[in-house]
Design a protein around this motif. Structure first.
Motif, PDB file in Angstrom:
ATOM      1  N   THR A 146       0.828  -1.201   0.000  1.00 17.66           N
ATOM      2  CA  THR A 146       0.000   0.000   0.000  1.00 17.66           C
ATOM      3  C   THR A 146       0.862   1.250   0.000  1.00 17.66           C
ATOM      4  O   THR A 146       1.981   1.245   0.497  1.00 17.66           O
ATOM      5  N   VAL A 147       0.312   2.302  -0.576  1.00 13.76           N
ATOM      6  CA  VAL A 147       0.944   3.617  -0.545  1.00 13.76           C
ATOM      7  C   VAL A 147      -0.017   4.578   0.152  1.00 13.76           C
ATOM      8  O   VAL A 147      -1.106   4.839  -0.358  1.00 13.76           O
ATOM      9  N   THR A 148       0.395   5.051   1.317  1.00 15.17           N
ATOM     10  CA  THR A 148      -0.440   6.013   2.042  1.00 15.17           C
ATOM     11  C   THR A 148       0.114   7.415   1.817  1.00 15.17           C
ATOM     12  O   THR A 148       1.326   7.616   1.836  1.00 15.17           O
ATOM     13  N   LEU A 149      -0.784   8.369   1.599  1.00 11.15           N
ATOM     14  CA  LEU A 149      -0.358   9.762   1.466  1.00 11.15           C
ATOM     15  C   LEU A 149      -0.580  10.466   2.788  1.00 11.15           C
ATOM     16  O   LEU A 149      -1.576  10.210   3.464  1.00 11.15           O
ATOM     17  N   LEU A 201      -4.204  10.397  -4.947  1.00 12.27           N
ATOM     18  CA  LEU A 201      -4.955   9.130  -4.967  1.00 12.27           C
ATOM     19  C   LEU A 201      -5.231   8.713  -6.406  1.00 12.27           C
ATOM     20  O   LEU A 201      -5.169   7.534  -6.754  1.00 12.27           O
ATOM     21  N   ALA A 202      -5.510   9.695  -7.262  1.00 12.18           N
ATOM     22  CA  ALA A 202      -5.779   9.389  -8.674  1.00 12.18           C
ATOM     23  C   ALA A 202      -4.530   8.870  -9.371  1.00 12.18           C
ATOM     24  O   ALA A 202      -4.598   8.033 -10.269  1.00 12.18           O
ATOM     25  N   ASP A 221      -4.490   5.102   0.027  1.00 12.50           N
ATOM     26  CA  ASP A 221      -5.336   5.855   0.946  1.00 12.50           C
ATOM     27  C   ASP A 221      -4.595   7.116   1.375  1.00 12.50           C
ATOM     28  O   ASP A 221      -3.437   7.318   0.998  1.00 12.50           O
ATOM     29  N   ALA A 222      -5.273   7.972   2.163  1.00 14.66           N
ATOM     30  CA  ALA A 222      -4.646   9.241   2.519  1.00 14.66           C
ATOM     31  C   ALA A 222      -5.063   9.692   3.906  1.00 14.66           C
ATOM     32  O   ALA A 222      -6.152   9.366   4.385  1.00 14.66           O
ATOM     33  N   LYS A 238     -12.143   8.734  -5.863  1.00 18.06           N
ATOM     34  CA  LYS A 238     -13.299   9.248  -5.107  1.00 18.06           C
ATOM     35  C   LYS A 238     -13.720   8.321  -3.975  1.00 18.06           C
ATOM     36  O   LYS A 238     -14.269   8.765  -2.977  1.00 18.06           O
ATOM     37  N   SER A 239     -13.465   7.013  -4.138  1.00 16.03           N
ATOM     38  CA  SER A 239     -13.923   6.080  -3.109  1.00 16.03           C
ATOM     39  C   SER A 239     -12.774   5.530  -2.257  1.00 16.03           C
ATOM     40  O   SER A 239     -12.960   4.617  -1.469  1.00 16.03           O
ATOM     41  N   LYS A 240     -11.573   6.074  -2.425  1.00 15.15           N
ATOM     42  CA  LYS A 240     -10.452   5.564  -1.617  1.00 15.15           C
ATOM     43  C   LYS A 240     -10.508   6.156  -0.204  1.00 15.15           C
ATOM     44  O   LYS A 240     -10.932   7.297  -0.032  1.00 15.15           O
TER      45      LYS A 240
END
Ligand code: FAD
Ligand code: AMP
Lengths: 319, 246
Positions: B57-60, B76-77, B82-83, B194-196
């Motif tokens: 996973t890559v979290t912002l 995210l795009a 996730d963020a 939009k749904s992340k």
């Protein structure tokens, strides 16, 4: 007391170290205090830092300092800061200094200014320092309010002052943490001054038409003892090596003299060179935006102008 | 693989910079804001590539107000999983780093990415601070990064050269040009974003120890002095006698 970390590469000081010590000595004077220079690892002629105003030179030696690891170096500098009770710590704003400044700030709970351009203003018991922001498009004055103040000094901002004498080097002991970083290799171009340290830079852009034409740029740089640079599209097209790319996304430089040849002067290019003291622009288009940022301009075909400039430089150097 | 990418919001590279008349604040009227180019083009894209090659996973993470959501959505795009936004005004580097470290300390990230510098404050500070708060190694100006199990090989730009390092275990890395190639988010990415998962958390208390108190614009050039292309001796004379740079 002002503590200056004087960085060395392969045991040798660069100009950045002397500038940092000069800055530290002048800051100590403003505060009515002393300047102590700190060196890490095997450093030659550390005593010469006294010439630039260090009242004392300390060395912490050990195998831990053979290669640079910000975790190990910051730990040693922080321990020295605490042992000596330093209230101001000065570093150079180099790749080394930049990776240390933030670590020291977190460790010593100290406010920091990265890339300072001026001596601190300590009037009224405050501590204010200026630095370039928005890629050189503005200057900000920062106020540091913590008991310990951290500064990394931008290159080529403070004129060197040889005011003192060599001093004896004393040793200091600290405990060094084990490094989790292993240096496998270091490659440096030999025989040229790296761009961030260069005082004269000759730079060229897409106006050169192709990599095969760079001889005239190199000839000029050679006569002037300058380092060569280029615009981004030139590096992107592999006409020139990537480390020559200056600008917003490349190296930011602040030489005394920047000569731009066949470069239009886009805002992202200017962001990396606008802190040069004097800018000369050579471009055949009198409307090129670079002329607005230039001190001297030559409107003409670079393929004719540059060889003439090289010849004139040669004549000047020979005189 | 569990990766964290620190992203900041900066004025677009072409922005004309100005300040309030008393010089105390940045004037953001008419300014377009973007994700800091080093964070977007190099740090985030390299993190996405590593996860695509392996799994993970890559979290912002961003420290800032609700007006930063637009750049977080872009991240995210581009491909983050996730963020997290720490809802606070980012006034000083140490404050920002403290917030990031606070989030990261219980998450066991394998790597924490940031950009080599933010193009507004140009501090290059936050990454090193995060590393120190978390007692991790810090490798700055990475132009190449490969991960093999628990060890990573990194090339970093140093003055006039390149250093190759091997790092064991987790560390903080700052991204420079070369680490990856810029990615433009596609329609599907934008829809998926939009749904992340996107959480907003409150900051921990921490003082601002160094803050900008005033701004000035550099002295304008007084106007270019033109020299005839047929008289380079004159240019040399000016550089020597007037500008005193040769
Ligand atoms: C986010 C972002 C970041 C960027 N970062 C950077 C960066 O870090 N560095 C950078 O340089 N650019 C950067 N750019 C690109 C920048 O916007 C410009 O595109 C680039 O600087 C143009 O390079 P140039 O001046 O060499 O080429 P051009 O713009 O094509 O200019 C060539 C110039 O040469 C002149 N010329 C042509 N022939 C001759 C001749 N015979 N004699 C004399 N003059 C001649 C022309 O009149 C022209 O002015 C960035 C762009 C973006 C969007
Ligand atoms: N407000 C912020 N939120 C999250 N990350 C940030 C923030 N500000 C800076 N960073 C990260 O720290 C890097 C260096 O920023 P700076 O120290 O300001 O030059 C940036 O490239 C980002 O990766």
């Amino acid at each position: 007391m002002v503590l200056v970390f004087a960085e060395a590469i392969k045991g040798q000081f660069k100009k950045a170290a002397f500038e940092a010590v000069t800055y530290g000595a002048q800051t100590a004077q403003l505060l009515g205090s002393q300047c102590v220079a700190l060196t890490l690892g095997d450093v030659q002629n550390a005593g010469q830092l006294g010439v630039y105003g260090a009242n004392k030179v300390l060395n912490i030696n050990g195998a831990a300092f053979e290669n640079f690891d910000s975790q190990v170096f910051a730990s040693a500098i922080a321990q020295a800061t605490e042992k000596l009770g330093a209230t101001v710590v000065v570093l150079s704003h180099t790749s080394t200094g930049k990776s240390l400044l933030g670590r020291l700030a977190a460790r010593l709970n100290a406010g920091s200014v990265a890339g300072a351009k001026s001596l601190p203003d300590v009037s009224g018991g405050g501590f204010k320092v200026t630095k370039g922001v928005y890629s050189g498009k503005a200057i900000a004055t920062y106020e540091i309010s913590s008991p310990i103040k951290l500064i990394s000094l931008a290159g080529n901002e403070i004129p060197l002052k040889a005011t003192g004498n060599e001093v004896a080097v004393e040793t200091l002991e600290v405990s060094a943490p084990a490094s989790k970083v292993k240096v496998l290799s270091v490659k440096r171009q030999e025989g040229i001054v790296p761009l961030p340290e260069a005082t004269t830079v000759v730079s060229a852009g897409r106006g050169m038409k192709g990599p095969e034409n760079w001889g005239i740029v190199e000839d000029l740089a050679k006569v002037m003892g300058a380092t060569t640079a280029c615009s981004r599209p030139v590096a992107d097209a592999d006409w020139r090596p990537h480390h020559e790319h200056v600008g917003q996304t490349g190296v930011a430089i602040r030489p005394n003299l920047y000569i731009a040849i066949g470069i239009s002067g886009a805002i992202q290019h200017l962001a990396g060179v606008n802190q040069s003291k004097v800018i000369v622009v050579i471009n055949k288009d009198p409307e090129a935006p670079f002329f607005k940022a230039a001190d001297y301009g030559v409107v003409g075909d670079l393929f004719e102008v540059v060889p003439k400039l090289t010849a004139a430089m040669e004549k000047f150097k020979a005189a | 693989m569990k990766l964290l990418v620190c992203i900041s919001k900066t004025p677009d590279t072409t922005s004309k910079i100005s300040f309030t008349p008393d010089g105390s604040k940045f004037n953001d009227a008419g300014i377009a804001f973007i994700m800091n180019p080093y964070d977007e083009w190099y740090a985030l894209v390299r993190a996405c590539e590593l996860v695509e090659k392996n799994v993970g996973t890559v979290t912002l993470i961003n420290v800032g107000g609700a007006d930063n959501d637009q750049i977080i959505r872009k991240g995210l795009a581009i491909g983050a999983t996730d963020a997290v936004r720490v809802d606070a005004e980012p006034k000083s580097a140490l404050f920002i780093a403290k917030q990031i470290a606070e989030h990261a300390k219980s998450q066991n990230y394998d790597l924490i990415f940031c950009g080599k510098e933010s193009i507004d404050y140009n501090g290059s500070e936050v990454g090193a601070m995060v590393a120190e708060f978390l007692d991790l190694p810090f490798v700055s100006y990475a132009s190449k990064l490969e991960v093999n199990g628990g060890t990573s090989t990194v090339e970093r730009d140093i003055e006039g050269g390149v250093e190759t390092l091997e790092v064991s275990g987790p560390f903080v890395v700052s991204a420079a040009k070369g680490l990856a190639e810029q990615r433009i988010p596609n329609m599907m990415g934008i829809m998926k974003a939009k749904s992340k998962p996107f959480t907003v958390v409150a900051p921990v208390a921490f003082p601002d120890l160094a803050v900008p108190v005033s701004y000035t614009l550099p002295k304008e050039k007084t106007g270019v002095k033109l020299v005839s292309p047929d008289n380079m001796e004159e240019l040399v004379r000016l550089l020597h006698e007037e500008a005193k740079v040769i």
